[in-house]
Design a protein around this motif. Structure first.
Motif, PDB file in Angstrom:
ATOM      1  N   SER A 116       0.604  -1.180  -0.087  1.00 34.44           N
ATOM      2  CA  SER A 116      -0.048  -0.055   0.132  1.00 34.44           C
ATOM      3  C   SER A 116       0.686   1.248  -0.066  1.00 34.44           C
ATOM      4  O   SER A 116       0.349   2.124  -0.334  1.00 34.44           O
ATOM      5  CB  SER A 116      -0.756  -0.001   1.330  1.00 34.44           C
ATOM      6  N   TRP A 174      -4.642   5.690   1.656  1.00 37.30           N
ATOM      7  CA  TRP A 174      -5.033   4.169   1.854  1.00 37.30           C
ATOM      8  C   TRP A 174      -4.298   3.414   2.459  1.00 37.30           C
ATOM      9  O   TRP A 174      -3.299   2.572   2.138  1.00 37.30           O
ATOM     10  CB  TRP A 174      -5.203   3.544   0.337  1.00 37.30           C
ATOM     11  N   ALA A 204      -3.683  -1.065   2.696  1.00 41.55           N
ATOM     12  CA  ALA A 204      -4.666  -1.762   1.514  1.00 41.55           C
ATOM     13  C   ALA A 204      -3.841  -2.284   0.783  1.00 41.55           C
ATOM     14  O   ALA A 204      -2.649  -2.075   0.157  1.00 41.55           O
ATOM     15  CB  ALA A 204      -5.645  -0.645   0.787  1.00 41.55           C
ATOM     16  N   ILE A 264      -3.731  -3.433  -3.212  1.00 40.11           N
ATOM     17  CA  ILE A 264      -4.299  -3.215  -4.459  1.00 40.11           C
ATOM     18  C   ILE A 264      -3.453  -3.860  -5.707  1.00 40.11           C
ATOM     19  O   ILE A 264      -2.252  -3.415  -5.667  1.00 40.11           O
ATOM     20  CB  ILE A 264      -4.474  -1.576  -4.660  1.00 40.11           C
ATOM     21  N   VAL A 304      -7.555   2.475  -9.356  1.00 47.64           N
ATOM     22  CA  VAL A 304      -8.436   3.164  -8.396  1.00 47.64           C
ATOM     23  C   VAL A 304      -8.482   4.520  -8.658  1.00 47.64           C
ATOM     24  O   VAL A 304      -7.105   5.064  -8.178  1.00 47.64           O
ATOM     25  CB  VAL A 304      -8.168   2.244  -6.949  1.00 47.64           C
ATOM     26  N   ILE A 309     -10.297   4.440   0.723  1.00 45.85           N
ATOM     27  CA  ILE A 309      -9.932   3.102   1.182  1.00 45.85           C
ATOM     28  C   ILE A 309      -9.688   2.911   2.557  1.00 45.85           C
ATOM     29  O   ILE A 309      -8.627   3.491   2.778  1.00 45.85           O
ATOM     30  CB  ILE A 309      -9.029   2.363   0.124  1.00 45.85           C
ATOM     31  N   SER A 310     -10.359   2.096   3.351  1.00 47.84           N
ATOM     32  CA  SER A 310      -9.899   1.753   4.516  1.00 47.84           C
ATOM     33  C   SER A 310      -8.901   0.666   4.804  1.00 47.84           C
ATOM     34  O   SER A 310      -8.463  -0.064   3.814  1.00 47.84           O
ATOM     35  CB  SER A 310     -11.218   1.625   5.513  1.00 47.84           C
ATOM     36  N   VAL A 340      -8.317  -3.332   3.245  1.00 46.55           N
ATOM     37  CA  VAL A 340      -9.141  -3.681   1.983  1.00 46.55           C
ATOM     38  C   VAL A 340      -8.192  -4.261   1.095  1.00 46.55           C
ATOM     39  O   VAL A 340      -7.085  -4.129   0.899  1.00 46.55           O
ATOM     40  CB  VAL A 340      -9.433  -2.343   1.564  1.00 46.55           C
ATOM     41  N   ILE A 350      -7.954  -5.347  -3.223  1.00 46.23           N
ATOM     42  CA  ILE A 350      -8.800  -5.209  -4.368  1.00 46.23           C
ATOM     43  C   ILE A 350      -7.761  -5.809  -5.278  1.00 46.23           C
ATOM     44  O   ILE A 350      -6.573  -5.557  -5.411  1.00 46.23           O
ATOM     45  CB  ILE A 350      -8.479  -3.607  -4.627  1.00 46.23           C
ATOM     46  N   SER A 395     -16.358   5.156  -1.140  1.00 42.40           N
ATOM     47  CA  SER A 395     -15.808   4.867   0.164  1.00 42.40           C
ATOM     48  C   SER A 395     -16.018   3.102   0.197  1.00 42.40           C
ATOM     49  O   SER A 395     -16.777   2.524   0.074  1.00 42.40           O
ATOM     50  CB  SER A 395     -16.384   5.602   1.297  1.00 42.40           C
ATOM     51  N   ILE A 396     -14.615   2.492   0.451  1.00 43.76           N
ATOM     52  CA  ILE A 396     -14.653   0.993   0.743  1.00 43.76           C
ATOM     53  C   ILE A 396     -14.245   0.877   2.055  1.00 43.76           C
ATOM     54  O   ILE A 396     -13.102   1.324   2.475  1.00 43.76           O
ATOM     55  CB  ILE A 396     -13.759   0.295  -0.335  1.00 43.76           C
TER      56      ILE A 396
END
Length: 283
Positions: free
Chosen positions: A4, A11, A14, A16, A22, A28-29, A32, A34, A45-46
């Motif tokens: 991240s 983010w 996270a 990703i 994105v 993004i919390s 998360v 992805i 908002s995720i």
């Protein structure tokens, strides 16, 4: 997944995948994930712990809670299939602890100020469709290929089986069960089993028992269903008789029917022996 730290600093922790897109306006919390080839559009908002598997499309204008699992190919928050929609800002709200399976489609609201809402702990199976302005409560199951048209309202713990068609503006009551391949353009009262074309077949005794509804309450509902749906045409005197019933569930059933704007499903003209439906005594 990429670290991240190589992503947007907003983010935190996270994961990703490098092939995912994105947008910077997405929040993004923590926790998360992805997956490959996802596209998340902002503003959205995720929530924490939510997982997007490969090729998921989200947004714009989506708010998603915590610990949701979104399977491959799902589309959440796309434009409504409504010819009057003019591109205005409308939203999709997804709660927490939902599982949204392969190729589910959930469309955002159709007018400014309107939104599509999915509550908590729901299971939406593959290829089911949730149209614009739909409201789904908690612990609802949509089986494969179930289709909800615009402005449908589904109460808690309803079970909508595979291939069911629900017309726009219809309400589905709490703990109702719609059998596979059925269809309705009328409101489906709580606690019932519906099949065919908006036809009530019986009380959902198994669902009620699993939900912890007492034997006494189930007995009161059984009596109410015989009064209301024992004939194909519902009679006003039956509703009047049940409005003061001691059971809060029976009174809830009467209120649901009284509040209907589309009319409710009708009885089959002959209810089966509910105690031994399908040859099984569930008590």
């Amino acid at each position: 997944m990429t670290d991240s730290k190589t992503q947007n600093p907003h983010w935190p922790q996270a994961e990703i995948h490098p092939t995912a897109i994105v947008e910077d306006s997405v929040e993004i919390s923590r926790g998360v994930r992805i997956g490959p080839w996802c596209h998340v559009k902002g503003p959205s908002s995720i929530g924490p712990g939510t997982v997007l598997m490969e090729r998921v499309s989200v947004g714009p204008w989506v708010i998603m809670g915590r610990n949701n699992i979104i399977h491959m190919g799902a589309v959440i928050g796309h434009a409504p299939q409504d010819l009057s929609y003019n591109g205005e800002e409308t939203w999709t709200h997804i709660g927490s602890q939902n599982e949204i399976r392969e190729y589910v489609t959930i469309h955002r609201g159709s007018r400014s100020g309107l939104k599509t809402v999915v509550g908590d702990h729901n299971l939406l199976m593959g290829l089911s469709h949730v149209a614009h302005d739909v409201e789904i409560g908690n612990r609802v199951i949509l089986a494969n290929g179930a289709l909800l048209a615009g402005h449908v309202h589904v109460d808690d713990q309803a079970f909508i089986s595979g291939g069911v068609l629900v017309h726009q503006f219809v309400r589905i009551g709490r703990l109702a069960l719609l059998r596979g391949g059925s269809r309705t353009s009328r409101d489906v009262p709580p606690y019932c089993i519906m099949d065919g074309t908006h036809t009530i077949r019986s009380l959902n005794r198994v669902g009620l028992k699993r939900a912890g509804i007492s034997a006494e309450e189930r007995s009161r509902l059984k009596m109410a269903f015989r009064i209301l749906f024992g004939r194909r045409k519902m009679e006003e005197r039956g509703l009047l008789q049940l409005e003061s019933d001691p059971s809060p569930l029976v009174r809830e059933l009467v209120r649901f029917i009284r509040d209907s704007k589309r009319g409710v499903c009708h009885g089959s003209g002959r209810l089966p022996d509910i105690d031994t439906e399908m040859g099984v005594d569930y008590d």
